[in-house]
Design a protein around this motif. Structure first.
Motif, PDB file in Angstrom:
ATOM      1  N   MET A  15       0.823  -1.204   0.000  1.00  0.00           N
ATOM      2  CA  MET A  15       0.000   0.000   0.000  1.00  0.00           C
ATOM      3  C   MET A  15       0.856   1.253   0.000  1.00  0.00           C
ATOM      4  SD  MET A  15      -3.257   0.727  -0.082  1.00  0.00           S
ATOM      5  CE  MET A  15      -4.277  -0.500   0.737  1.00  0.00           C
ATOM      6  N   LYS A  19      -2.097   1.707   5.832  1.00  0.00           N
ATOM      7  CA  LYS A  19      -3.428   1.365   5.310  1.00  0.00           C
ATOM      8  C   LYS A  19      -4.481   1.251   6.399  1.00  0.00           C
ATOM      9  CE  LYS A  19      -2.697  -3.658   5.149  1.00  0.00           C
ATOM     10  NZ  LYS A  19      -2.756  -4.856   4.284  1.00  0.00           N
ATOM     11  N   ASP A  99      -7.060  -5.201   8.635  1.00  0.00           N
ATOM     12  CA  ASP A  99      -7.469  -4.750   7.311  1.00  0.00           C
ATOM     13  C   ASP A  99      -8.595  -5.607   6.734  1.00  0.00           C
ATOM     14  OD1 ASP A  99      -5.988  -7.037   6.907  1.00  0.00           O
ATOM     15  OD2 ASP A  99      -4.840  -6.261   5.215  1.00  0.00           O
ATOM     16  N   TYR A 185      -8.140  -1.415  -2.623  1.00  0.00           N
ATOM     17  CA  TYR A 185      -8.784  -0.326  -1.885  1.00  0.00           C
ATOM     18  C   TYR A 185      -9.663   0.521  -2.803  1.00  0.00           C
ATOM     19  CZ  TYR A 185      -9.271   3.881   1.008  1.00  0.00           C
ATOM     20  OH  TYR A 185      -9.773   4.938   1.708  1.00  0.00           O
TER      21      TYR A 185
END
Length: 198
Positions: A15, A19, A99, A185
């Motif tokens: 990322m 994140k 996540d 994402y």
């Protein structure tokens, strides 16, 4: 009681930013996970973190936090810190990743209920055809968890004790989705709409 251990000390290299602080529907990813855990049947929540910004997001939740100063050793270090920091009366360790923003407390409770039917079994959720999180390990696996090394988590323990594993199918596959990179994402679906994030 069940100890919820939220592993939130990864580096998110794919990322290229923190994140867990990135928002989905205006709520940071890690907060979404902790909020659902807070509303579930877990007895305590332990956040194992590396970035102080992640910890600060959760200041209002009054959970136990443990700083991981050796996060470079991989996921095993988060697991060990969480196990060591758990209440000594715990019956099991339930490992969450920070996540997995669509996880719901009903699913958490379903896994806990399955564990309570037979407290000698490891409980692993299945989303579609994929194993996912959170996974519950009975306290009898404490020493095995404390011996883990590297960044592969506890998969080896599951493999070595496959006859003591209870796999639970979760209908809503979306709950098992984790966010690993910018593409995943940017293509999140919410209310059947594709959200485009900067």
């Amino acid at each position: 009681m069940i100890s919820a251990i939220v592993m939130a000390s990864g580096f998110g290299r794919r990322m290229k930013k923190e994140k867990l602080a990135m928002t989905i529907e205006n709520i940071p990813m890690v907060e979404r996970v902790v909020k659902e855990a807070k509303n579930s049947k877990v007895g305590e929540i332990i956040l194992v973190y590396r970035n102080s910004n992640v910890k600060s997001i959760l200041n209002g939740y009054h959970i136990k936090t443990i700083y991981n100063n050796q996060a470079y050793l991989g996921q095993s270090q988060s697991i060990k810190l969480g196990v060591k920091g758990s209440n000594n009366k715990t019956e099991a360790y339930m490992f969450f990743v920070g996540d997995q923003p669509y996880l719901k407390c009903d699913t958490i409770n379903k896994l806990i209920d399955e564990f309570n039917k037979d407290k000698d079994h490891i409980v692993v959720p299945i989303y579609g055809e994929n194993r996912g999180n959170p996974v519950i390990f009975p306290v009898k696996f404490k020493e095995d968890l404390l011996k883990l090394q590297g960044d592969i988590g506890a998969r080896g323990i599951i493999k070595d004790n496959i006859n003591s594993v209870k796999f639970i199918n979760i209908r809503d596959e979306k709950q098992g989705r984790d966010i690993d990179d910018v593409e995943s994402y940017c293509n999140l679906e919410t209310n059947d709409q594709i959200i485009k994030h900067p």
